[in-house]
Scaffold this active site. Structure first.
Site, PDB file in Angstrom:
ATOM      1  N   HIS A   1      11.351   7.735 -39.052  1.00 18.49           N
ATOM      2  CA  HIS A   1      10.541   8.796 -38.689  1.00 18.49           C
ATOM      3  C   HIS A   1      11.243  10.003 -38.063  1.00 18.49           C
ATOM      4  CE1 HIS A   1      10.506   8.529 -34.153  1.00 18.49           C
ATOM      5  NE2 HIS A   1      10.663   7.222 -34.194  1.00 18.49           N
TER       6      HIS A   1
ATOM      7  N   ASP B   1      16.176   9.116 -31.020  1.00 18.43           N
ATOM      8  CA  ASP B   1      15.181   8.270 -31.535  1.00 18.43           C
ATOM      9  C   ASP B   1      14.075   9.425 -32.009  1.00 18.43           C
ATOM     10  OD1 ASP B   1      12.728   7.139 -31.825  1.00 18.43           O
ATOM     11  OD2 ASP B   1      12.175   6.568 -29.653  1.00 18.43           O
TER      12      ASP B   1
ATOM     13  N   GLU C   1       5.197   9.402 -36.205  1.00 14.83           N
ATOM     14  CA  GLU C   1       5.393   8.096 -36.008  1.00 14.83           C
ATOM     15  C   GLU C   1       5.059   7.876 -34.307  1.00 14.83           C
ATOM     16  OE1 GLU C   1       7.448   4.094 -34.408  1.00 14.83           O
ATOM     17  OE2 GLU C   1       7.661   6.442 -33.759  1.00 14.83           O
ATOM     18  N   GLU C   2       5.658   8.734 -33.573  1.00 12.82           N
ATOM     19  CA  GLU C   2       5.365   8.444 -32.189  1.00 12.82           C
ATOM     20  C   GLU C   2       3.962   8.423 -31.559  1.00 12.82           C
ATOM     21  OE1 GLU C   2       7.610   7.708 -30.233  1.00 12.82           O
ATOM     22  OE2 GLU C   2       9.567   8.266 -31.051  1.00 12.82           O
TER      23      GLU C   2
ATOM     24  N   ASP D   1      14.689   2.367 -37.539  1.00 12.79           N
ATOM     25  CA  ASP D   1      14.309   3.042 -36.156  1.00 12.79           C
ATOM     26  C   ASP D   1      15.382   2.566 -35.147  1.00 12.79           C
ATOM     27  OD1 ASP D   1      12.751   4.392 -34.163  1.00 12.79           O
ATOM     28  OD2 ASP D   1      10.818   3.697 -35.066  1.00 12.79           O
TER      29      ASP D   1
ATOM     30  N   HIS E   1      13.717   7.640 -24.984  1.00  7.59           N
ATOM     31  CA  HIS E   1      12.645   8.479 -24.886  1.00  7.59           C
ATOM     32  C   HIS E   1      13.057   9.597 -23.380  1.00  7.59           C
ATOM     33  CE1 HIS E   1       8.831   7.113 -26.991  1.00  7.59           C
ATOM     34  NE2 HIS E   1      10.124   7.186 -27.773  1.00  7.59           N
TER      35      HIS E   1
END
Lengths: 339, 351
Positions: B63, B173, B205-206, B228, B312
């Protein structure tokens, strides 16, 4: 730009060498003498056309940060802090020791946290710095207990005349003194650049003992909470409203006579100013006015939002007006009120 | 371009969920040096590397989107209130630098009251998101010319090199996953493979694997592998929930994953001396694989992850060689598919 150079340097308490070197280099050709005392304060003297009056300008060279106090088996580093709200530390980028080794303060990913965890703050005990080392042995070759840690933060000009940097407290003071001492001045001025203010006004305690001046103007970056959601009475200072004159704080009640004199200069010259509206905080003035035989003090400061963080913010006009006001006071006001 | 350079280039452009265009443009430039590239209606970027026609249709999907924020209110004194896009721990947001992507890029910081005015009791309570504001240094009148509600906000954090081949920045990420796809396409540049390969940089995606759904539907692959990141091992995290940096890709097993594909990936790693780790995902995988599995009547699904610490946040940390080993696992898997359909009429993707 001088302020950019000064805020990019790292100068944790007791390790102010980089800042000291910049100051010495900047003033070398503009001073009659530059001395470094036993604790590391830089004392710069510039003789005026007359010996008296003699004014001292003081600022501190050190900045807040962290200090390494342990190296873990997995190669991560434990640290202590002072003067920092620990809530700003998670996700911070830092620079360690004189080699400025890069590190990060990470924490548990949000995906693995329980709801209750998110309601708690990370204590210093739970945090560590990751420099990428995988073992204690490896980390020990690069980092030592007692190494100081600076916030990693670049100087950024943004918004309308705003600047963001680390260590505006008190590189603004250092920059102002350097600028003023490069000017052609009618009276004798001593510039004092102190070490270790942030851990209890240590450098000024020594500087105060040998000082022979009529007045100390202590120059600071000071607290400013004029933020969204904070009521007027708690804002302390206002950005863009001019340099802040101190009335009183936890270590000083400032000289009324000299305060009135500098206010008159500001009003005569139409230089904006404001009062610092709190009794919180402590400055090197506490040492000067009640140290040695006692030298009267005034305190003047640039309001800095998010002080003691990597993202302190100031208004350039406040800094420029601070320099202008001190210059005007030295050139016009000082003789009138001293002597 | 080496892996670190590509990561830097990707980290430096905004790509919050739904606003991946700038990154898609960078990736178009990068992947079109190796193969044909197209963009679909949803915003997914698809690089197709055709095979001989004798192999399966394989989709590798990473992603594109990063976590970020969106402007909600311009306050009277020029401060900006915002909403989160994606899962961000509010405790990681104080004293962070951001860029608001308005009419122009507007720099700002998320401030905090000075410690001198904060009681020890207050310091024991996290600042809640709705109490945070961004300081842009502008008055409201000036700001209104540049920024409006709905503008996206990204963290500003350049890529920093740590010791031992590790790097830290804001959006690893999942630009790390995309970098692994890039390694794979480079490895296969001169290889005449049977498999028809689709490298997909998926959007959104998130916020719920949305691009993954549409891209899989349109491509209709035989095999779909999500690439990922997974939690890297740090103090306080156990072996059952985190994976070591430097020990290679993490291959997922669980109900989302087609067991034969999992075995294939493991065997490929073993055969090529690529170290690997295994993650157990007893329900969903939290990756695009969750969408891939249930699209177009079902797709044989796998997941390969890169270990990443502090997920994150603006200090996400990984090891470059894990990205490259993950890319190698993907290209080695393509090579392992050579002549498979000829030799085994009942390959698992044909059922």
């Amino acid at each position: 730009m001088l302020l950019e150079k000064l805020t990019s340097a790292c100068g944790l308490p007791g390790f102010e060498d980089e800042v000291r070197d910049i100051i010495k280099a900047e003033l070398e050709r503009h001073a009659d003498s530059i001395k470094v005392d036993r604790i590391g304060n830089v004392i710069v003297f510039k003789k005026g056309k007359k010996d008296s009056p003699h004014i001292a300008l003081s600022a501190h060279m050190d900045e807040v940060g962290l200090c390494i106090n342990g190296i873990e088996r997995d190669g991560t580093l434990k640290f202590a802090s002072w003067g920092v709200d620990s809530r700003i530390l998670p996700s911070m980028h830092v620079l360690i020791g004189k080699d400025k080794i890069k590190g990060v303060i990470g924490n548990k990913p949000i995906h693995l946290q329980k709801e209750a965890e998110q309601k708690q703050v990370y204590g210093i005990d739970a945090m560590y710095i990751d420099i990428g080392c995988d073992s204690k042995e490896e980390a020990e070759k690069l980092v030592h207990k007692g190494d100081f840690v600076a916030f990693s933060s670049q100087f950024v000009a943004f918004g309308t005349n705003k600047v963001k940097a680390k260590a505006l407290d008190d590189r603004v003071g250092c920059a102002a003194i350097i600028e003023i001492m490069k000017m052609d001045l009618p009276i004798s001025v001593t510039g004092i650049f102190c070490v270790q203010e942030e851990i209890g006004l240590k450098g000024s305690a020594i500087a105060a003992q040998s000082l022979d001046a009529d007045l100390v103007i202590n120059i600071e970056g000071t607290i400013c909470a004029d933020m969204e959601g904070i009521e007027e009475s708690k804002r302390v200072t206002t950005q863009g409203a001019g340099p802040c004159l101190s009335l009183m704080d936890m270590t000083s009640i400032y000289s009324k006579r000299y305060l009135e004199a500098i206010v008159k200069v500001a009003e005569d010259d139409k230089i904006p100013y404001q009062y610092r509206r709190t009794g919180m905080g402590a400055t090197d003035a506490g040492r000067y006015h009640a140290g040695g035989a006692g030298t009267p003090c005034i305190g003047i400061a640039v309001p800095c939002r998010y002080i003691h963080s990597p993202v302190s913010v100031m208004h350039k006009n406040d800094y420029e007006n601070l320099v202008k006001l001190i210059e005007a006071f030295i050139k016009k006001g000082a003789e009138r009120v001293i002597g | 371009m080496d892996t670190k350079e590509l990561l830097t280039r990707m980290n430096d452009v905004p790509h919050v969920s739904g606003y991946e265009d700038e990154l898609a443009q960078v990736l178009t430039d990068v992947f079109s040096q190796y193969t044909e590239v197209s963009k679909d209606k949803f915003g997914n970027l698809i690089a197709r590397k055709k095979g001989t026609g004798k192999g399966p249709k394989v989709m590798f999907m990473a992603h594109m989107d990063e976590i970020g924020m969106m402007v909600s209110v311009l306050c009277d004194e020029g401060f900006v209130k915002f909403s989160r896009m994606g899962g961000i721990d509010a405790r990681n947001m104080l004293a962070q630098e951001v860029i608001i992507h308005g009419r122009e890029k507007v720099y700002g910081v998320i401030g905090i009251k000075p410690p001198h005015l904060t009681s020890p009791k207050e310091q024991q309570k996290p600042v809640e998101l709705h109490d945070m504001v961004i300081d842009t240094g502008y008055s409201k009148a000036e700001l209104e010319k540049l920024v409006k509600p709905g503008d996206i906000i990204t963290f500003k954090q350049e890529l920093v090199s740590l010791k031992n081949d590790k790097v830290a920045c804001k959006a690893l990420d999942n630009i790390a996953g995309i970098a692994a796809l890039y390694c794979a396409v480079k490895n296969l540049e001169h290889y005449n493979h049977d498999a028809d390969i689709y490298f997909v940089a998926s959007a959104q995606e998130e916020v719920g694997c949305r691009g993954g759904k549409t891209a899989t539907y349109a491509i209709k692959p035989d095999i779909g592998i999500a690439v990922d990141v997974v939690f890297g091992r740090t103090a306080g995290l156990g072996e059952h929930e985190s994976y070591e940096l430097g020990k290679g890709p993490v291959i997922t097993i669980g109900p989302t994953v087609t067991r034969a594909l999992f075995e294939d990936l493991k065997n490929t790693a073993v055969k090529n001396n690529t170290p690997y780790q295994v993650e157990v995902a007893p329900s969903g995988t939290g990756t695009d694989a969750d969408a891939i599995l249930i699209t177009q009547g079902g797709v044989c699904t796998g997941v390969v992850n890169i270990p990443l610490k502090y997920m994150h946040s603006t200090v996400e940390t990984l090891m470059i060689k894990d990205v490259e080993m993950t890319g190698k696992l993907l290209s080695d898997y393509i090579i392992s598919l050579q002549d498979r359909e000829k030799e085994d009429e009942k390959c698992f993707w044909k059922n």
